[in-house]
Motif scaffolding. Structure first.
Motif, PDB file in Angstrom:
ATOM      1  N   ASP A  23       0.827  -1.210   0.000  1.00 44.99           N
ATOM      2  CA  ASP A  23       0.000   0.000   0.000  1.00 44.99           C
ATOM      3  C   ASP A  23       0.860   1.258   0.000  1.00 44.99           C
ATOM      4  OD1 ASP A  23      -2.302  -1.515   0.054  1.00 44.99           O
ATOM      5  OD2 ASP A  23      -2.408  -1.544   2.243  1.00 44.99           O
ATOM      6  N   SER A  24       0.377   2.270  -0.733  1.00 45.96           N
ATOM      7  CA  SER A  24       1.076   3.549  -0.782  1.00 45.96           C
ATOM      8  C   SER A  24       0.104   4.670  -0.440  1.00 45.96           C
ATOM      9  CB  SER A  24       1.663   3.782  -2.176  1.00 45.96           C
ATOM     10  OG  SER A  24       2.103   5.126  -2.315  1.00 45.96           O
ATOM     11  N   PRO A  25       0.514   5.606   0.390  1.00 45.89           N
ATOM     12  CA  PRO A  25      -0.367   6.732   0.729  1.00 45.89           C
ATOM     13  C   PRO A  25      -0.524   7.725  -0.419  1.00 45.89           C
ATOM     14  CG  PRO A  25       1.793   7.029   1.733  1.00 45.89           C
ATOM     15  CD  PRO A  25       1.791   5.661   1.118  1.00 45.89           C
ATOM     16  N   TYR A  26       0.257   7.537  -1.481  1.00 45.65           N
ATOM     17  CA  TYR A  26       0.255   8.501  -2.581  1.00 45.65           C
ATOM     18  C   TYR A  26      -0.585   8.060  -3.781  1.00 45.65           C
ATOM     19  CZ  TYR A  26       4.363   9.840   0.133  1.00 45.65           C
ATOM     20  OH  TYR A  26       5.214  10.179   1.155  1.00 45.65           O
ATOM     21  N   GLU A  27      -1.116   6.862  -3.748  1.00 46.59           N
ATOM     22  CA  GLU A  27      -1.782   6.323  -4.930  1.00 46.59           C
ATOM     23  C   GLU A  27      -2.967   7.188  -5.369  1.00 46.59           C
ATOM     24  OE1 GLU A  27      -3.932   2.190  -6.432  1.00 46.59           O
ATOM     25  OE2 GLU A  27      -2.351   2.108  -4.899  1.00 46.59           O
ATOM     26  N   GLU A  28      -3.821   7.570  -4.438  1.00 47.79           N
ATOM     27  CA  GLU A  28      -4.982   8.383  -4.804  1.00 47.79           C
ATOM     28  C   GLU A  28      -4.558   9.747  -5.338  1.00 47.79           C
ATOM     29  OE1 GLU A  28      -8.157   7.641  -5.116  1.00 47.79           O
ATOM     30  OE2 GLU A  28      -7.498   5.585  -4.702  1.00 47.79           O
ATOM     31  N   GLY A  29      -3.496  10.303  -4.776  1.00 47.38           N
ATOM     32  CA  GLY A  29      -2.980  11.582  -5.257  1.00 47.38           C
ATOM     33  C   GLY A  29      -2.496  11.482  -6.692  1.00 47.38           C
ATOM     34  N   TRP A  30      -1.864  10.368  -7.028  1.00 54.36           N
ATOM     35  CA  TRP A  30      -1.419  10.147  -8.397  1.00 54.36           C
ATOM     36  C   TRP A  30      -2.612  10.096  -9.357  1.00 54.36           C
ATOM     37  CZ3 TRP A  30       2.901  10.937 -10.717  1.00 54.36           C
ATOM     38  CH2 TRP A  30       4.116  10.842 -10.038  1.00 54.36           C
ATOM     39  N   LYS A  31      -3.649   9.405  -8.952  1.00 55.95           N
ATOM     40  CA  LYS A  31      -4.830   9.295  -9.809  1.00 55.95           C
ATOM     41  C   LYS A  31      -5.464  10.669 -10.043  1.00 55.95           C
ATOM     42  CE  LYS A  31      -5.963   4.535  -8.449  1.00 55.95           C
ATOM     43  NZ  LYS A  31      -6.946   3.675  -7.755  1.00 55.95           N
ATOM     44  N   GLN A  32      -5.496  11.486  -9.016  1.00 60.27           N
ATOM     45  CA  GLN A  32      -6.057  12.830  -9.165  1.00 60.27           C
ATOM     46  C   GLN A  32      -5.216  13.676 -10.116  1.00 60.27           C
ATOM     47  OE1 GLN A  32      -6.515  14.525  -5.244  1.00 60.27           O
ATOM     48  NE2 GLN A  32      -7.797  12.833  -4.516  1.00 60.27           N
ATOM     49  N   LEU A  33      -3.890  13.594  -9.977  1.00 60.49           N
ATOM     50  CA  LEU A  33      -3.012  14.349 -10.871  1.00 60.49           C
ATOM     51  C   LEU A  33      -3.198  13.912 -12.321  1.00 60.49           C
ATOM     52  CD1 LEU A  33      -0.668  16.251 -11.548  1.00 60.49           C
ATOM     53  CD2 LEU A  33       0.910  14.399 -10.924  1.00 60.49           C
ATOM     54  N   LEU A  34      -3.254  12.608 -12.557  1.00 58.02           N
ATOM     55  CA  LEU A  34      -3.432  12.096 -13.909  1.00 58.02           C
ATOM     56  C   LEU A  34      -4.739  12.589 -14.522  1.00 58.02           C
ATOM     57  CD1 LEU A  34      -2.190   8.457 -13.227  1.00 58.02           C
ATOM     58  CD2 LEU A  34      -1.075  10.102 -14.740  1.00 58.02           C
ATOM     59  N   SER A  35      -5.780  12.591 -13.731  1.00 57.99           N
ATOM     60  CA  SER A  35      -7.078  13.059 -14.229  1.00 57.99           C
ATOM     61  C   SER A  35      -7.030  14.544 -14.594  1.00 57.99           C
ATOM     62  CB  SER A  35      -8.155  12.802 -13.169  1.00 57.99           C
ATOM     63  OG  SER A  35      -9.409  13.244 -13.615  1.00 57.99           O
ATOM     64  N   ARG A  36      -6.331  15.330 -13.792  1.00 55.27           N
ATOM     65  CA  ARG A  36      -6.244  16.775 -14.042  1.00 55.27           C
ATOM     66  C   ARG A  36      -5.535  17.101 -15.349  1.00 55.27           C
ATOM     67  NH1 ARG A  36      -3.818  19.448  -8.751  1.00 55.27           N
ATOM     68  NH2 ARG A  36      -3.682  21.225 -10.207  1.00 55.27           N
ATOM     69  N   VAL A  37      -4.581  16.242 -15.762  1.00 57.25           N
ATOM     70  CA  VAL A  37      -3.850  16.520 -17.005  1.00 57.25           C
ATOM     71  C   VAL A  37      -4.450  15.770 -18.200  1.00 57.25           C
ATOM     72  CG1 VAL A  37      -1.705  17.006 -15.786  1.00 57.25           C
ATOM     73  CG2 VAL A  37      -2.153  14.675 -16.593  1.00 57.25           C
ATOM     74  N   GLY A  38      -5.578  15.094 -17.971  1.00 57.85           N
ATOM     75  CA  GLY A  38      -6.269  14.442 -19.081  1.00 57.85           C
ATOM     76  C   GLY A  38      -5.908  12.994 -19.327  1.00 57.85           C
ATOM     77  N   VAL A  39      -5.217  12.350 -18.377  1.00 59.57           N
ATOM     78  CA  VAL A  39      -4.915  10.915 -18.478  1.00 59.57           C
ATOM     79  C   VAL A  39      -5.918  10.184 -17.594  1.00 59.57           C
ATOM     80  CG1 VAL A  39      -3.187   9.108 -18.132  1.00 59.57           C
ATOM     81  CG2 VAL A  39      -2.474  11.383 -18.906  1.00 59.57           C
ATOM     82  N   HIS A  40      -6.944   9.605 -18.224  1.00 63.84           N
ATOM     83  CA  HIS A  40      -8.074   9.081 -17.449  1.00 63.84           C
ATOM     84  C   HIS A  40      -8.098   7.562 -17.330  1.00 63.84           C
ATOM     85  CE1 HIS A  40      -9.825  13.059 -17.194  1.00 63.84           C
ATOM     86  NE2 HIS A  40      -9.718  13.202 -18.501  1.00 63.84           N
ATOM     87  N   ILE A  41      -7.201   6.871 -18.006  1.00 65.64           N
ATOM     88  CA  ILE A  41      -7.162   5.410 -17.886  1.00 65.64           C
ATOM     89  C   ILE A  41      -5.880   5.013 -17.155  1.00 65.64           C
ATOM     90  CG2 ILE A  41      -7.081   3.212 -19.107  1.00 65.64           C
ATOM     91  CD1 ILE A  41      -8.768   4.348 -21.260  1.00 65.64           C
ATOM     92  N   THR A  42      -6.051   4.447 -15.997  1.00 71.87           N
ATOM     93  CA  THR A  42      -4.911   4.000 -15.187  1.00 71.87           C
ATOM     94  C   THR A  42      -5.072   2.518 -14.861  1.00 71.87           C
ATOM     95  OG1 THR A  42      -5.980   4.580 -13.093  1.00 71.87           O
ATOM     96  CG2 THR A  42      -4.640   6.282 -14.151  1.00 71.87           C
ATOM     97  N   VAL A  43      -3.964   1.845 -14.732  1.00 74.92           N
ATOM     98  CA  VAL A  43      -3.962   0.412 -14.424  1.00 74.92           C
ATOM     99  C   VAL A  43      -2.965   0.150 -13.305  1.00 74.92           C
ATOM    100  CG1 VAL A  43      -3.456  -1.900 -15.302  1.00 74.92           C
ATOM    101  CG2 VAL A  43      -4.581  -0.239 -16.785  1.00 74.92           C
ATOM    102  N   ARG A  44      -3.398  -0.586 -12.298  1.00 77.29           N
ATOM    103  CA  ARG A  44      -2.479  -1.024 -11.248  1.00 77.29           C
ATOM    104  C   ARG A  44      -1.793  -2.298 -11.727  1.00 77.29           C
ATOM    105  NH1 ARG A  44      -3.740  -2.646  -6.615  1.00 77.29           N
ATOM    106  NH2 ARG A  44      -2.639  -1.265  -5.162  1.00 77.29           N
ATOM    107  N   PHE A  45      -0.486  -2.229 -11.930  1.00 78.39           N
ATOM    108  CA  PHE A  45       0.243  -3.394 -12.429  1.00 78.39           C
ATOM    109  C   PHE A  45       1.655  -3.362 -11.885  1.00 78.39           C
ATOM    110  CE2 PHE A  45       2.817  -5.698 -15.589  1.00 78.39           C
ATOM    111  CZ  PHE A  45       2.128  -6.898 -15.621  1.00 78.39           C
ATOM    112  N   ASP A  46       1.925  -4.231 -10.943  1.00 79.19           N
ATOM    113  CA  ASP A  46       3.246  -4.293 -10.332  1.00 79.19           C
ATOM    114  C   ASP A  46       4.152  -5.160 -11.199  1.00 79.19           C
ATOM    115  OD1 ASP A  46       5.468  -5.161  -8.535  1.00 79.19           O
ATOM    116  OD2 ASP A  46       4.351  -3.969  -7.082  1.00 79.19           O
TER     117      ASP A  46
END
Length: 457
Positions: free
Chosen positions: A157-180
């Motif tokens: 778990d990372s405390p920053y994951e949701e923040g990353w998703k918000q940043l991506l959405s703000r710049v127009g990157v709306h498809i994200t995949v969790r893949f380690d």
């Protein structure tokens, strides 16, 4: 529809771009991986030809090292022409002197991005969202290329994951995949390609053919691995030596030969699954630091996996050697197979005359004990099971898991392997033996043993 799909793998330095590619292509020898920043210095193309004349090309790109300075530089270049769109801004940057000097690495990434149909942007979700990532994404989105964001290192778990998703959405990157990339799942890989299909509908056929290729490759590797293991077991089961007064020294020679044969099988499996042999054995040492640290002829190690140890094993320096019946000239493991019981001893003497002659001359035939062969089979099957599911970006020592209960674990060879006991000509370990003349029958038994291995895995 696209005939060739070009995918640029982009992102900041040291976020796991090359590791992701190793996992997706199932090849640990791809590129260089290091904890040091800037390991990848050039764009590297990895091309695959698919069915129907289609192709897919992955481009491993250098890390974006100084995105804040790059964004500021591009902004200054376009200060006198604010109406330029993103692509114009990037092309103006590529034509500028600094694209060859201060921002040489970044220019390589941008140039490849513009020449690709889509990009996979790799993120280390363990990293806090800093200003440099804002600027990095702003520059990448100037390209007007579909971008799929991969959230890497999500096993913990990372405390920053949701923040990353918000940043991506703000710049127009709306498809994200969790893949380690180090601990991948098949579901995560499927989501990754599904995301690309949504972004780039014209690439659906190529992506589908690529997934078919990867799935078939997994199946073929597992089938081939069983044949590699089966051939090693037959080599060991059919191996024998004659000894007179030098039983102890012959036993040591036999043990070393079997160890070498196991090592060859291990290397063949690593090569089959495209794991770097030099790295795995010299640095990762999974075959020394893990369960393989126990020698094949270690009694306690054999007992540890639940294999029954017979009396023939407990003989000092000759551990692991089975001796012939007093007159039959055959191994104890083969006695039941050919009916050389006390009642049928005369027939055995007639059939094995030369071996009995050796016996009366003072020679003893030595072969490898059933328990050792069963232990060898379990070790190799455990390694195969680990490699089949192991990510090619995973650099931890290999952990070998327990297999289901089977006849192998009882120290008893299955019938498919017992038959090789009486065929010395099937073993490459025997001196002056040319197995080519017996290849057809030997191969049939190898196939049978491989099927037996599949049933216990």
């Amino acid at each position: 529809m696209l005939n060739e799909l070009n995918l640029a793998i982009v992102g900041h330095t040291n976020v796991g771009k090359t590791s992701l590619l190793r996992t997706l292509t199932q090849d640990s020898e791809l590129g260089k991986v290091s904890d040091k920043p800037g390991t990848t210095r050039h764009v590297e193309a990895i091309k695959f030809s698919l069915n129907q004349g289609k192709k897919i090309v992955f481009y491993d790109t250098p890390g974006l090292e100084d995105s804040i300075a790059l964004f500021d530089y591009i902004s200054r270049l376009n200060r006198d022409n604010p109406k330029q769109d993103g692509i114009d801004k990037l092309q103006q940057f590529l034509a500028s002197p600094e694209a060859k000097y201060q921002f040489e690495q970044e220019a390589k990434v941008i140039r490849q991005l513009l020449n690709s149909q889509a990009a996979i942007y790799v993120i280390d979700v363990r990293e806090p969202i800093l200003a440099k990532y804002h600027d990095e994404l702003a520059v990448l989105t100037y390209s007007d290329k579909p971008i799929l964001a991969v959230l890497n290192f999500t096993a913990s778990d990372s405390p920053y994951e949701e923040g990353w998703k918000q940043l991506l959405s703000r710049v127009g990157v709306h498809i994200t995949v969790r893949f380690d990339a180090v601990f991948p799942s098949l579901e995560g890989e499927e989501r990754l390609y599904s995301g690309l299909s949504l972004l780039l509908e014209s690439a659906n056929v190529v992506l589908s053919l690529w997934q078919e290729r990867i799935n078939q490759q997994r199946l073929t590797r597992q089938q081939t691995a069983k044949l590699i293991i089966a051939e090693a077991l037959i080599d060991v089961a059919a191996y024998s030596e004659k000894a007179k007064d030098d039983i102890t020294s012959i036993a040591k020679i036999m043990q070393n030969k079997v160890r070498q044969r196991e090592h060859k099988a291990i290397n063949d499996l690593l090569k089959l699954y495209r794991f770097n042999i030099a790295y795995e054995t010299n640095e990762n040492l999974p075959l020394v630091e893990g369960r393989f640290s126990n020698d094949l002829f270690n009694l306690e190690a054999i007992k540890l996996v639940g294999i029954s140890v017979g009396k023939g094993m407990i003989s000092g320096a000759t551990i692991g050697a089975s001796f012939d019946l007093a007159l039959g000239g055959i191994t104890l493991g083969s006695a039941a197979l050919i009916g050389a019981t006390v009642g049928g001893l005369a027939q055995a003497i007639k059939h094995y005359g030369s071996k009995i002659k050796n016996h009366f001359a003072g020679y003893t035939k030595m072969s490898i004990d059933d328990a050792v062969i069963c232990y060898l089979s379990i070790r190799l099957m455990q390694l195969n099971a680990s490699l089949a599911t192991r990510a090619h970006a995973d650099k931890r020592p290999i952990v070998l898991e327990k297999l289901n209960e089977s006849a192998w674990k009882k120290g008893k060879l299955p019938r498919s392997l017992q038959v090789s006991r009486i065929h010395q000509e099937w073993s490459s370990l025997n001196k002056k033996i040319k197995i080519g003349s017996y290849s057809e029958q030997r191969q049939e038994v190898i196939d049978n043993v491989a099927n037996e291995l599949q049933s216990v895995n």
